[in-house]
Structure formats: structure tokens, C-alpha cells
Write an enzyme that holds these catalytic residues in place. Structure first.
Site, PDB file in Angstrom:
ATOM      1  CB  THR A  36      87.021  -5.570  18.721  1.00  0.00           C
ATOM      2  OG1 THR A  36      86.079  -6.213  19.598  1.00  0.00           O
ATOM      3  CG2 THR A  36      87.695  -4.405  19.447  1.00  0.00           C
ATOM      4  CB  ILE A  60      88.851   2.740  25.820  1.00  0.00           C
ATOM      5  CG1 ILE A  60      89.415   1.319  25.705  1.00  0.00           C
ATOM      6  CG2 ILE A  60      87.328   2.732  25.915  1.00  0.00           C
ATOM      7  CD1 ILE A  60      89.254   0.493  26.975  1.00  0.00           C
ATOM      8  CB  ALA A  83      87.435  -5.852  28.528  1.00  0.00           C
ATOM      9  CB  THR A 133      86.051 -11.032  35.524  1.00  0.00           C
ATOM     10  OG1 THR A 133      85.954 -12.442  35.655  1.00  0.00           O
ATOM     11  CG2 THR A 133      87.523 -10.671  35.399  1.00  0.00           C
ATOM     12  CG  ASP A 134      84.174 -14.991  38.777  1.00  0.00           C
ATOM     13  OD1 ASP A 134      84.677 -14.854  37.634  1.00  0.00           O
ATOM     14  OD2 ASP A 134      83.363 -15.903  39.052  1.00  0.00           O
ATOM     15  CD  GLU A 135      87.402 -15.721  33.962  1.00  0.00           C
ATOM     16  OE1 GLU A 135      88.497 -15.976  33.454  1.00  0.00           O
ATOM     17  OE2 GLU A 135      86.320 -15.845  33.358  1.00  0.00           O
ATOM     18  CE1 TYR A 173      88.659 -10.713  30.503  1.00  0.00           C
ATOM     19  CE2 TYR A 173      88.303 -12.675  31.841  1.00  0.00           C
ATOM     20  CZ  TYR A 173      87.876 -11.438  31.396  1.00  0.00           C
ATOM     21  OH  TYR A 173      86.679 -10.910  31.836  1.00  0.00           O
ATOM     22  CE  LYS A 177      87.887  -6.917  33.324  1.00  0.00           C
ATOM     23  NZ  LYS A 177      87.151  -5.817  32.623  1.00  0.00           N
ATOM     24  CG  HIS A 307      90.312 -25.009  32.281  1.00  0.00           C
ATOM     25  ND1 HIS A 307      89.657 -25.982  31.566  1.00  0.00           N
ATOM     26  CD2 HIS A 307      89.362 -24.102  32.618  1.00  0.00           C
ATOM     27  CE1 HIS A 307      88.376 -25.686  31.477  1.00  0.00           C
ATOM     28  NE2 HIS A 307      88.177 -24.544  32.116  1.00  0.00           N
TER      29      HIS A 307
HETATM   30  P1  NAD Z   1      82.444  -8.746  24.938  1.00  0.00           P
HETATM   31  O1  NAD Z   1      83.745  -9.259  24.422  1.00  0.00           O
HETATM   32  O2  NAD Z   1      81.178  -9.361  24.491  1.00  0.00           O
HETATM   33  O3  NAD Z   1      82.338  -7.174  24.607  1.00  0.00           O
HETATM   34  C1  NAD Z   1      83.426  -6.302  24.746  1.00  0.00           C
HETATM   35  C2  NAD Z   1      83.122  -5.033  23.943  1.00  0.00           C
HETATM   36  O4  NAD Z   1      84.220  -4.127  24.124  1.00  0.00           O
HETATM   37  C3  NAD Z   1      82.972  -5.268  22.433  1.00  0.00           C
HETATM   38  O5  NAD Z   1      81.831  -4.614  21.949  1.00  0.00           O
HETATM   39  C4  NAD Z   1      84.234  -4.652  21.851  1.00  0.00           C
HETATM   40  O6  NAD Z   1      84.046  -4.117  20.538  1.00  0.00           O
HETATM   41  C5  NAD Z   1      84.531  -3.556  22.867  1.00  0.00           C
HETATM   42  N1  NAD Z   1      85.949  -3.164  22.853  1.00  0.00           N
HETATM   43  C6  NAD Z   1      87.022  -3.982  22.874  1.00  0.00           C
HETATM   44  N2  NAD Z   1      88.162  -3.254  22.835  1.00  0.00           N
HETATM   45  C7  NAD Z   1      87.774  -1.943  22.812  1.00  0.00           C
HETATM   46  C8  NAD Z   1      88.483  -0.724  22.783  1.00  0.00           C
HETATM   47  N3  NAD Z   1      89.835  -0.694  22.741  1.00  0.00           N
HETATM   48  N4  NAD Z   1      87.790   0.430  22.781  1.00  0.00           N
HETATM   49  C9  NAD Z   1      86.433   0.429  22.800  1.00  0.00           C
HETATM   50  N5  NAD Z   1      85.709  -0.707  22.811  1.00  0.00           N
HETATM   51  C10 NAD Z   1      86.375  -1.881  22.819  1.00  0.00           C
HETATM   52  O7  NAD Z   1      82.580  -8.785  26.514  1.00  0.00           O
HETATM   53  P2  NAD Z   1      81.442  -8.982  27.631  1.00  0.00           P
HETATM   54  O8  NAD Z   1      81.286 -10.430  27.894  1.00  0.00           O
HETATM   55  O9  NAD Z   1      80.273  -8.168  27.304  1.00  0.00           O
HETATM   56  O10 NAD Z   1      82.183  -8.359  28.901  1.00  0.00           O
HETATM   57  C11 NAD Z   1      82.067  -6.971  29.180  1.00  0.00           C
HETATM   58  C12 NAD Z   1      82.881  -6.652  30.435  1.00  0.00           C
HETATM   59  O11 NAD Z   1      82.399  -7.409  31.512  1.00  0.00           O
HETATM   60  C13 NAD Z   1      84.369  -6.986  30.287  1.00  0.00           C
HETATM   61  O12 NAD Z   1      85.102  -5.965  30.934  1.00  0.00           O
HETATM   62  C14 NAD Z   1      84.524  -8.300  31.029  1.00  0.00           C
HETATM   63  O13 NAD Z   1      85.811  -8.425  31.582  1.00  0.00           O
HETATM   64  C15 NAD Z   1      83.463  -8.151  32.110  1.00  0.00           C
HETATM   65  N6  NAD Z   1      82.875  -9.421  32.602  1.00  0.00           N
HETATM   66  C16 NAD Z   1      82.356 -10.325  31.704  1.00  0.00           C
HETATM   67  C17 NAD Z   1      81.782 -11.504  32.191  1.00  0.00           C
HETATM   68  C18 NAD Z   1      81.174 -12.527  31.259  1.00  0.00           C
HETATM   69  O14 NAD Z   1      80.787 -13.610  31.711  1.00  0.00           O
HETATM   70  N7  NAD Z   1      80.996 -12.232  29.969  1.00  0.00           N
HETATM   71  C19 NAD Z   1      81.743 -11.753  33.584  1.00  0.00           C
HETATM   72  C20 NAD Z   1      82.274 -10.800  34.454  1.00  0.00           C
HETATM   73  C21 NAD Z   1      82.837  -9.629  33.952  1.00  0.00           C
HETATM   74  P1  TYD Z   2      83.984 -19.515  28.702  1.00  0.00           P
HETATM   75  O1  TYD Z   2      82.582 -19.350  28.206  1.00  0.00           O
HETATM   76  O2  TYD Z   2      85.118 -19.288  27.749  1.00  0.00           O
HETATM   77  O3  TYD Z   2      84.134 -18.578  29.997  1.00  0.00           O
HETATM   78  P2  TYD Z   2      85.364 -18.496  31.086  1.00  0.00           P
HETATM   79  O4  TYD Z   2      86.562 -19.152  30.536  1.00  0.00           O
HETATM   80  O5  TYD Z   2      85.538 -17.015  31.197  1.00  0.00           O
HETATM   81  O6  TYD Z   2      84.846 -19.141  32.328  1.00  0.00           O
HETATM   82  O7  TYD Z   2      84.139 -20.982  29.270  1.00  0.00           O
HETATM   83  C1  TYD Z   2      83.321 -21.484  30.314  1.00  0.00           C
HETATM   84  C2  TYD Z   2      83.846 -22.841  30.714  1.00  0.00           C
HETATM   85  O8  TYD Z   2      83.650 -23.751  29.600  1.00  0.00           O
HETATM   86  C3  TYD Z   2      85.339 -22.865  30.992  1.00  0.00           C
HETATM   87  O9  TYD Z   2      85.593 -23.780  32.067  1.00  0.00           O
HETATM   88  C4  TYD Z   2      85.962 -23.389  29.708  1.00  0.00           C
HETATM   89  C5  TYD Z   2      84.890 -24.320  29.170  1.00  0.00           C
HETATM   90  N1  TYD Z   2      84.814 -24.421  27.692  1.00  0.00           N
HETATM   91  C6  TYD Z   2      84.824 -25.680  27.080  1.00  0.00           C
HETATM   92  O10 TYD Z   2      84.891 -26.721  27.748  1.00  0.00           O
HETATM   93  N2  TYD Z   2      84.741 -25.742  25.707  1.00  0.00           N
HETATM   94  C7  TYD Z   2      84.672 -24.616  24.931  1.00  0.00           C
HETATM   95  O11 TYD Z   2      84.628 -24.736  23.685  1.00  0.00           O
HETATM   96  C8  TYD Z   2      84.648 -23.334  25.575  1.00  0.00           C
HETATM   97  C9  TYD Z   2      84.556 -22.066  24.769  1.00  0.00           C
HETATM   98  C10 TYD Z   2      84.718 -23.288  26.963  1.00  0.00           C
END
Ligand code: NAD
Ligand code: TYD
Length: 367
Positions: A36, A60, A83, A133-135, A173, A177, A307
Site C-alpha cells: 500500500t 492478506i 495493517a 498496539t497499546d491503543e 484504528y 485492532k 485524541h
Molecule cells: P506501517 O503502516 O508502516 O506498515 C504496514 C504494512 O502493512 C505496509 O507495508 C503495508 O503495505 C502493509 N499492508 C497494509 N495492508 C495490507 C494488506 N491488506 N495486505 C498485505 N499487506 C498490507 O505500520 P507499522 O508501524 O510498521 O505497524 C506494523 C504493525 O504493528 C501494525 O499491525 C500496527 O498496528 C502494529 N503496531 C505499530 C506500532 C507503531 O508505533 N508503529 C506500535 C504498536 C503496534
Molecule cells: P502518531 O505518530 O500519529 O502516533 P499515535 O497516534 O499512534 O500515537 O502521533 C504521536 C503523537 O503525536 C499523538 O499524540 C499525535 C501527535 N501528533 C501531532 O501532534 N502532530 C502530528 O502532525 C502528528 C502526526 C502527530
């Protein structure tokens, strides 16, 4: 073992794929991704050509293709990261989040159940690991608004999320999840699928798509563009270096208890505004600008709808049962992260220009 890592071309997925390919030469690693807007094959470029690695472009949600792959490759393990992951996008397009995060997870679960059910040894020795995620736990109170060191809890509040915390998602989101987490546990309880779930706090580090706070702001500081801080910037997040998350995933995949849940976090809570000031100071210093020269880029904008005020994880179960702890101090992690983005300006530019989408075509033909 043959392991599928879904979402491998995304931020966390590429770190997990790299760790597994390099650490386990006898495991066959299949990086699966739909590519994506958030998937970037360039993130996996250093793994191309390794004998135990293969990339497969697949959605997926495409049950027949996923089942076909699981059968033909005799897959033993699934590490599921694919995701839709950005809260702001989920507010604009919640259906896309339900489709990928809920139905996509269900499709993978059903494919694993079917493929493993057809083998004489069944699910024995197999593992379906769902990354969450913790969210899903909702928001914690900021009952220490001045920060501080009260007993227990964290600096900004007296409570942390534990594995027993109730699910109270607020954004589309986190609701999607949460729903996927429930389906994973239901497949364990109903069909005996050998599942495990982990819920992690905010990750940061190299290769994060620049719609998320840290890479977006580093890029904007470089270009002297405004830094849009939502609301008053007082929301708190618990930040973990992405390679520490990948190490935890390795540990839980191999040693976590089937049917169980593990929280992963950094014990590292930061108010957004304090984090942004640290990013400015670090980026300015590394660019040779006077420290703090770019503080005037901070621009307070309308708050995100719904938020969540504060996330903070208690990961003591993972520490006491499996011996994991974060390896990096935050100051070191942020320095390393800012340096990486400054040294990879071309990677960033290919994303912001849209050029990264062409990488796949160059390697594999039409996207
Ligand atoms: P990201 O958005 O960077 O990557 C997601 C990947 O999934 C992308 O490469 C996208 O192409 C792929 N994808 C999306 N839809 C798809 C589909 N239908 N089929 C196959 N592939 C698909 O996300 P991330 O930050 O790397 O997060 C990865 C996982 O970890 C997610 O499940 C997210 O909920 C979880 N997570 C992320 C964080 C964070 O801080 N980034 C924290 C806790 C948990
Ligand atoms: P983000 O990186 O989107 O992660 P998450 O919403 O999953 O925690 O955002 C981290 C924090 O930063 C969140 O409280 C929202 C805030 N934020 C801003 O203040 N400005 C921005 O442009 C973005 C993307 C996030």
C-alpha cells in the site's frame, strides 16, 4: 521453519524481517506485503538475494491466495504485522481499517487453521503471532500533570496498561485492532489455533513512514517547515526503539506461551511538546545549526478528534517471564534516529516525491 511475515515492507515489519533473515539462516522467511502507500520495498533492499528470503506481493484479504501460499510453502509460522496503522487516516476512512485490520486478520487466521488442519501433525509446533498496539486499551489519566516520581505508575500518571486492562478503543484504528485481537483469541479458544498476541507502545526509529510524528517532524525541521502540534502538545506517549520491539517479537514468537498476551513498552513516557523540543535540539545540533534555532517552527493546530491523552505500558510480565528489556536509552535512540534520517535524505525524498512506488516496478514489473 518457514515463516510468513506480513506487512514486512512497512516500518516495523522490515526490522523484524531483517532480524529473522540474518539471525536464522535455517528458517525460510517469506516477506508478504500488499505494498500500500505505507509499504516500501526499498526498506527490504538489503535482504534481496539472501538464500533464506523471498518477497511475495499479496493482499492478506485475498483468502484463496493466502491459503494457496500456506499450502504450497508448508508454512509453520505467521508473524502478522500488516495493517492500516495511522490514526489520522482512520478518522477519514474507517472502512479501509475494518477491511484490512479485521477482515484481513480473519482471512489469515482462517487460512492458517485450514492449512494446518490438513497436515497429519496438525497445529503442533506451529505459531500464529499477532502484533497489536497499546491503543486498544484506550487512554490513561494524566493524574500527575506536573510530572513526578510518585510511587508506582509512570511520571505522568499513576496507572499503566497491563495485560489485564480492559479494552476501550477510541479511534477507528484502535477499534479495528481491538477487533482483530479478539478474533485471534477466539481462534485459539474455539479451534485451538496456537496463537500469541503482543500489544506494544509507540515505536520510533529508521524507515518509519513520514506521516507519523517523529519522521514527519525531522523532515520538516530539515526543510524549515511548520511543525503541526495537535492541541496543546500535552498528550503522553511511551516510546520504544523499533529494534527493541523486533527483539521482543523474536523472543515471544519462539518462547511465548501459546494463547497468551504480552505487553511491550519502553517505560519511557514523553509529552509530545517535550519530545518535539528534543527533536528540534538534536536535529539542529546535527545539522550544525544553533541549538533551538528552529523552535519557532512549532505551530499549535486543532486537536485530533478523540485524541487519547496518555498511553503507558507495563511490560514487567515480558521482563520477568522472558527476560526482555529495552536496550537503548531514549536519548541514544533519538540521536541514532535523527542521524539515520539525516543520512538517508534520498530515502525520504523518494517517499515525499512518490518515487518509492516505482521501486517495485523496477524489480518485478508493473505494480
Ligand atoms: P506501517 O503502516 O508502516 O506498515 C504496514 C504494512 O502493512 C505496509 O507495508 C503495508 O503495505 C502493509 N499492508 C497494509 N495492508 C495490507 C494488506 N491488506 N495486505 C498485505 N499487506 C498490507 O505500520 P507499522 O508501524 O510498521 O505497524 C506494523 C504493525 O504493528 C501494525 O499491525 C500496527 O498496528 C502494529 N503496531 C505499530 C506500532 C507503531 O508505533 N508503529 C506500535 C504498536 C503496534
Ligand atoms: P502518531 O505518530 O500519529 O502516533 P499515535 O497516534 O499512534 O500515537 O502521533 C504521536 C503523537 O503525536 C499523538 O499524540 C499525535 C501527535 N501528533 C501531532 O501532534 N502532530 C502530528 O502532525 C502528528 C502526526 C502527530
Amino acid at each position: 521453519m518457514t515463516i510468513i511475515i506480513t506487512g514486512a515492507a512497512g516500518f516495523i515489519g522490515n526490522h523484524v524481517a531483517r532480524l529473522f533473515v540474518n539471525k536464522y539462516p535455517d528458517h525460510k522467511i517469506i516477506a508478504l506485503d500488499k505494498l500500500t502507500y505505507a509499504g516500501n520495498l526499498e526498506n527490504l533492499a538489503d535482504l534481496e538475494g539472501k538464500p533464506n528470503y523471498r518477497f511475495v506481493r499479496m493482499d492478506i484479504c485475498d483468502y484463496d491466495s493466502v491459503l494457496g501460499l500456506m499450502r504450497s510453502e508448508c508454512v509453520d509460522g505467521v508473524i502478522h504485522l500488516a495493517a492500516e496503522s495511522h490514526v489520522d487516516r482512520s478518522i477519514k476512512d474507517p472502512l479501509a481499517f475494518a477491511t484490512t485490520n479485521v477482515l484481513g486478520t480473519l482471512s489469515l487466521l482462517q487460512a492458517a487453521r485450514t492449512a494446518w488442519g490438513e497436515r497429519p501433525e496438525g497445529s503442533e509446533g506451529r505459531r500464529f503471532y499477532h502484533i497489536s498496539t497499546d491503543e486498544v486499551y484506550g487512554a490513561l489519566a494524566m493524574d500527575r500533570p506536573d510530572g513526578g516520581d510518585g510511587p508506582g505508575g509512570g511520571p505522568w500518571g499513576s496507572r499503566l496498561f497491563t495485560e489485564q486492562s480492559p479494552y476501550r478503543p477510541h479511534s477507528p484504528y484502535s477499534a479495528a485492532k481491538a477487533s482483530s485481537d479478539h478474533f485471534v483469541r477466539a481462534f485459539h479458544d474455539t479451534y485451538g489455533l496456537p496463537t500469541v498476541v503482543s500489544n506494544c507502545s509507540n515505536n520510533y526509529g529508521p524507515y518509519q513512514f513520514p506521516e507519523k510524528l517523529i519522521p514527519l517532524f525531522i523532515n520538516n525541521i530539515c526543510l524549515r517547515r511548520p511543525l503541526p502540534v495537535y492541541g496543546q502538545g500535552l498528550n503522553v506517549r511511551d516510546w520504544l526503539y523499533v529494534e527493541d520491539h523486533a527483539r521482543a517479537i523474536d523472543l515471544i514468537f519462539h518462547s511465548g506461551r501459546v494463547g497468551d498476551t504480552y505487553n511491550i513498552g519502553g517505560f519511557n513516557e514523553w509529552r509530545n511538546i517535550d519530545l518535539v523540543k528534543t527533536l528540534i535540539a538534536t536535529t539542529d545540533r546535527l545539522l550544525g545549526r544553533p541549538e533551538g534555532a528552529d523552535l519557532d517552527l512549532i505551530t499549535y493546530v486543532a486537536d485530533r478528534a478523540g485524541h487519547d491523552m496518555r498511553y503507558a505500558i507495563d511490560s514487567s510480565k515480558l521482563s520477568s517471564e522472558l527476560g526482555w528489556k529495552p536496550s537503548l536509552q531514549f536519548e541514544e535512540g533519538i540521536e541514532r534516529t535523527v542521524r539515520w534520517y539525516l543520512e538517508h535524505r534520498d530515502w525520504m525524498e523518494r517517499i515525499t516525491s512518490g518515487d518509492y512506488m516505482r521501486y517495485y516496478e523496477d524489480m518485478y514489473g508493473n505494480r
